[in-house]
Design a protein around this motif. Structure first.
Motif, PDB file in Angstrom:
ATOM      1  N   HIS A  72      -6.681   7.779  -1.008  1.00 55.25           N
ATOM      2  CA  HIS A  72      -6.678   6.562  -1.241  1.00 55.25           C
ATOM      3  C   HIS A  72      -5.273   5.851  -1.554  1.00 55.25           C
ATOM      4  N   CYS A  73      -4.317   6.626  -1.084  1.00 54.60           N
ATOM      5  CA  CYS A  73      -3.016   5.879  -1.083  1.00 54.60           C
ATOM      6  C   CYS A  73      -2.965   4.617  -0.109  1.00 54.60           C
ATOM      7  N   LEU A  76      -1.275   4.786   3.343  1.00 55.36           N
ATOM      8  CA  LEU A  76      -1.652   5.862   4.145  1.00 55.36           C
ATOM      9  C   LEU A  76      -1.918   5.234   5.487  1.00 55.36           C
ATOM     10  N   PRO A  77      -3.118   4.305   5.538  1.00 50.95           N
ATOM     11  CA  PRO A  77      -3.438   4.248   6.723  1.00 50.95           C
ATOM     12  C   PRO A  77      -2.180   3.388   7.796  1.00 50.95           C
ATOM     13  N   MET A  78      -1.361   3.089   7.153  1.00 50.16           N
ATOM     14  CA  MET A  78      -0.006   2.452   8.071  1.00 50.16           C
ATOM     15  C   MET A  78       0.931   3.634   8.659  1.00 50.16           C
ATOM     16  N   LEU A  79       0.792   4.820   7.887  1.00 53.39           N
ATOM     17  CA  LEU A  79       1.533   5.987   7.985  1.00 53.39           C
ATOM     18  C   LEU A  79       0.987   7.163   8.495  1.00 53.39           C
ATOM     19  N   GLU A  80      -0.169   7.330   8.511  1.00 54.97           N
ATOM     20  CA  GLU A  80      -0.935   8.589   8.603  1.00 54.97           C
ATOM     21  C   GLU A  80      -0.873   8.918  10.437  1.00 54.97           C
ATOM     22  N   GLN A 160     -13.332 -10.062  15.008  1.00 52.94           N
ATOM     23  CA  GLN A 160     -13.165 -10.390  13.487  1.00 52.94           C
ATOM     24  C   GLN A 160     -13.171  -9.309  12.520  1.00 52.94           C
ATOM     25  N   ARG A 161     -14.027  -8.357  12.821  1.00 53.28           N
ATOM     26  CA  ARG A 161     -13.931  -7.090  12.085  1.00 53.28           C
ATOM     27  C   ARG A 161     -12.739  -6.226  12.144  1.00 53.28           C
ATOM     28  N   VAL A 162     -12.116  -6.252  13.266  1.00 54.27           N
ATOM     29  CA  VAL A 162     -10.837  -5.690  13.440  1.00 54.27           C
ATOM     30  C   VAL A 162      -9.825  -6.332  12.859  1.00 54.27           C
ATOM     31  N   ALA A 163      -9.756  -7.693  12.824  1.00 49.95           N
ATOM     32  CA  ALA A 163      -8.818  -8.364  12.043  1.00 49.95           C
ATOM     33  C   ALA A 163      -8.909  -8.172  10.491  1.00 49.95           C
ATOM     34  N   THR A 164     -10.056  -8.133   9.976  1.00 49.31           N
ATOM     35  CA  THR A 164     -10.325  -7.824   8.493  1.00 49.31           C
ATOM     36  C   THR A 164      -9.877  -6.551   8.116  1.00 49.31           C
ATOM     37  N   GLY A 165     -10.112  -5.571   8.725  1.00 47.24           N
ATOM     38  CA  GLY A 165      -9.654  -4.314   8.496  1.00 47.24           C
ATOM     39  C   GLY A 165      -8.211  -4.224   8.792  1.00 47.24           C
ATOM     40  N   MET A 166      -7.642  -4.507   9.948  1.00 44.31           N
ATOM     41  CA  MET A 166      -6.129  -4.528   9.912  1.00 44.31           C
ATOM     42  C   MET A 166      -5.476  -5.167   8.880  1.00 44.31           C
ATOM     43  N   VAL A 173      -4.419  -3.084   0.388  1.00 46.36           N
ATOM     44  CA  VAL A 173      -5.547  -3.561  -0.316  1.00 46.36           C
ATOM     45  C   VAL A 173      -6.777  -3.251   0.245  1.00 46.36           C
ATOM     46  N   ASN A 174      -7.499  -2.193  -0.637  1.00 44.66           N
ATOM     47  CA  ASN A 174      -8.801  -1.623   0.152  1.00 44.66           C
ATOM     48  C   ASN A 174      -8.511  -1.153   1.432  1.00 44.66           C
ATOM     49  N   ALA A 175      -7.361  -0.443   1.620  1.00 50.49           N
ATOM     50  CA  ALA A 175      -6.907  -0.055   2.920  1.00 50.49           C
ATOM     51  C   ALA A 175      -7.704   1.124   3.415  1.00 50.49           C
ATOM     52  N   GLU A 176      -8.475   1.977   2.621  1.00 51.72           N
ATOM     53  CA  GLU A 176      -9.290   2.963   3.059  1.00 51.72           C
ATOM     54  C   GLU A 176     -10.402   2.205   3.784  1.00 51.72           C
ATOM     55  N   ALA A 177     -10.952   1.344   2.917  1.00 46.47           N
ATOM     56  CA  ALA A 177     -12.364   0.695   3.468  1.00 46.47           C
ATOM     57  C   ALA A 177     -12.028  -0.008   4.674  1.00 46.47           C
ATOM     58  N   GLY A 178     -10.624  -0.704   4.706  1.00 45.31           N
ATOM     59  CA  GLY A 178     -10.258  -1.626   5.903  1.00 45.31           C
ATOM     60  C   GLY A 178     -10.189  -0.671   7.176  1.00 45.31           C
ATOM     61  N   ASN A 179      -9.582   0.594   6.897  1.00 37.50           N
ATOM     62  CA  ASN A 179      -9.389   1.588   8.057  1.00 37.50           C
ATOM     63  C   ASN A 179     -10.754   2.003   8.626  1.00 37.50           C
ATOM     64  N   ALA A 180     -11.684   2.284   7.814  1.00 38.81           N
ATOM     65  CA  ALA A 180     -13.062   2.677   8.244  1.00 38.81           C
ATOM     66  C   ALA A 180     -13.632   1.454   9.062  1.00 38.81           C
TER      67      ALA A 180
END
Length: 393
Positions: A72-73, A76-80, A160-166, A173-180
């Motif tokens: 949940h860090c 992490l999505p920016m670095l993994e 639009q979903r790509v932009a929201t997740g990115m 903020v909610n990075a894990e859900a955004g990554n999914a």
């Protein structure tokens, strides 16, 4: 002592922090990217150049590091690790980079110039009669988003979903859900372009001799969207902020004695939109500038601080591209010409259409979104005399 880079205070005035870092530690600084993520920030230009050209001691693969990081860090999505050029070294990196470079090289710049113009005019028409606007939310963001979708062959509903997740990934903020959300949307894009190929970057990746698999294709697109939305919109907005707030530019750009390209060059030096990134993960303890860096801990290049390193600062910024904003070495950004083109055309269009535009608040009252990586305004409010609609040609 470690400097915290994730706080609102850091976002509000990072250059004050860089100065304090330099006074206390020199070119190599202990920082926190998140309360649980220690890292080293490189703020010396020459030190950064050595690291960026040394992929053996400073490889880009984070897989050992991330084993100790909670899922949940927020950073992490920016670095993994991902199967893309950004997060690999050696033959894997070369394979991914070859596919990306070839696909980007297929973009016709004259056609992209026209595409950006065709996107810009309706966006300007939506605001020109109002006499006021937020150029970030109402212009820079939608223009960047639509231009990137066009070159990637991505329909708006997927984009639009790509932009929201990115955005969630960048802000932590909610990075894990955004990554999914990001992964799901990009999988749909790959499936669409496989069944309906076109003259676009996604199709180019699909057809490249590297024969990227499903996961690899998705993650090349993660990189392209990551570099193509957030930093690109910030490049446009931050350069407009510079032009509208600096007397050297505000009149001369309008009169044509200083070009928008000159303003872009200066902005890329003094206040780059992706301020801190180009991450590596030494597999062994490594000495640099008499400091021993631990193994398997992120080493982050501060392009913002390095570009403003007092040992290399020059008054000549126009046409000078020795900055590190595009990185350097084997991981240097292959999309530089396209990013320059989109930003330049976008800025020229809105300045030509609204030549009397001014900031609605003093530049020092503009605010920035927290986050250790980007230099991102929360908004860019402007006002101008109401103007008639432009005509699409």
């Amino acid at each position: 002592m470690r400097f915290a880079m994730y706080t609102p205070e850091f976002a509000a005035d990072p250059y004050r922090f860089y100065a304090h870092m330099r006074e206390q530690f020199g070119p190599v600084v202990p920082v926190y990217l998140d309360p649980d993520v220690p890292a080293t920030l490189v703020i010396g230009y020459h030190t950064a150049v050595r690291i960026l050209h040394d992929p053996v001691r400073f490889p880009a693969d984070p897989r050992v590091w991330q084993q100790s990081v909670p899922a949940h860090c927020p950073v992490l999505p920016m670095l993994e690790w991902r199967p893309n050029a950004l997060r690999n070294s050696g033959p894997a990196h070369d394979r991914y980079r070859a596919a990306n470079t070839a696909a980007l090289g297929n973009v016709r710049r004259h056609a992209l110039h026209s595409t950006v113009q065709q996107i810009a005019i309706p966006l300007i028409n939506e605001i020109c009669e109002d006499g006021h606007a937020d150029l970030l939310a109402q212009y820079a963001h939608p223009l960047t988003f639509q231009a990137l979708n066009a070159v990637l062959g991505c329909p708006p509903e997927i984009g639009q979903r790509v932009a929201t997740g990115m955005a969630a990934v960048f802000e932590g903020v909610n990075a894990e859900a955004g990554n999914a959300m990001l992964a799901e949307a990009l999988t749909e894009l790959v499936d669409l372009r496989r069944s309906h190929p076109g003259m676009d970057i996604t199709t180019g990746l699909l057809m490249h001799p590297a024969r990227l698999n499903e996961s690899e294709l998705t993650h090349q697109l993660v990189t392209l969207y990551g570099a193509g939305i957030e930093p690109q919109q910030n490049l446009i907005a931050n350069t407009l902020r510079l032009i509208l707030s600096d007397d050297r530019y505000s009149g001369d750009v309008m009169r044509g004695s200083i070009s928008v390209r000159d303003a872009l060059d200066e902005l890329l030096f003094v206040d780059p939109p992706l301020a801190n990134y180009c991450v590596s993960y030494p597999p062994n303890p490594v000495e640099i500038d008499d400091v021993i860096l631990p193994a398997h801990q992120p080493v982050v290049i501060s392009m913002a601080a390095c570009n403003n390193d007092p040992t290399v600062v020059s008054e000549q910024r126009a046409g000078n591209r020795s900055h590190l904003t595009w990185s350097a070495g084997p991981h240097a950004c292959p999309a530089q010409p396209l990013a320059y083109l989109v930003a330049q055309v976008a800025i020229e269009q809105v300045l030509d259409a609204l030549p009397e535009m001014e900031l609605a608040v003093p530049a020092d009252q503009l605010t920035y979104r927290p986050g250790p990586f980007h230099r991102a305004l929360t908004g860019l409010p402007v006002h101008f005399p109401p103007s008639p609609h432009l005509t699409l040609t």
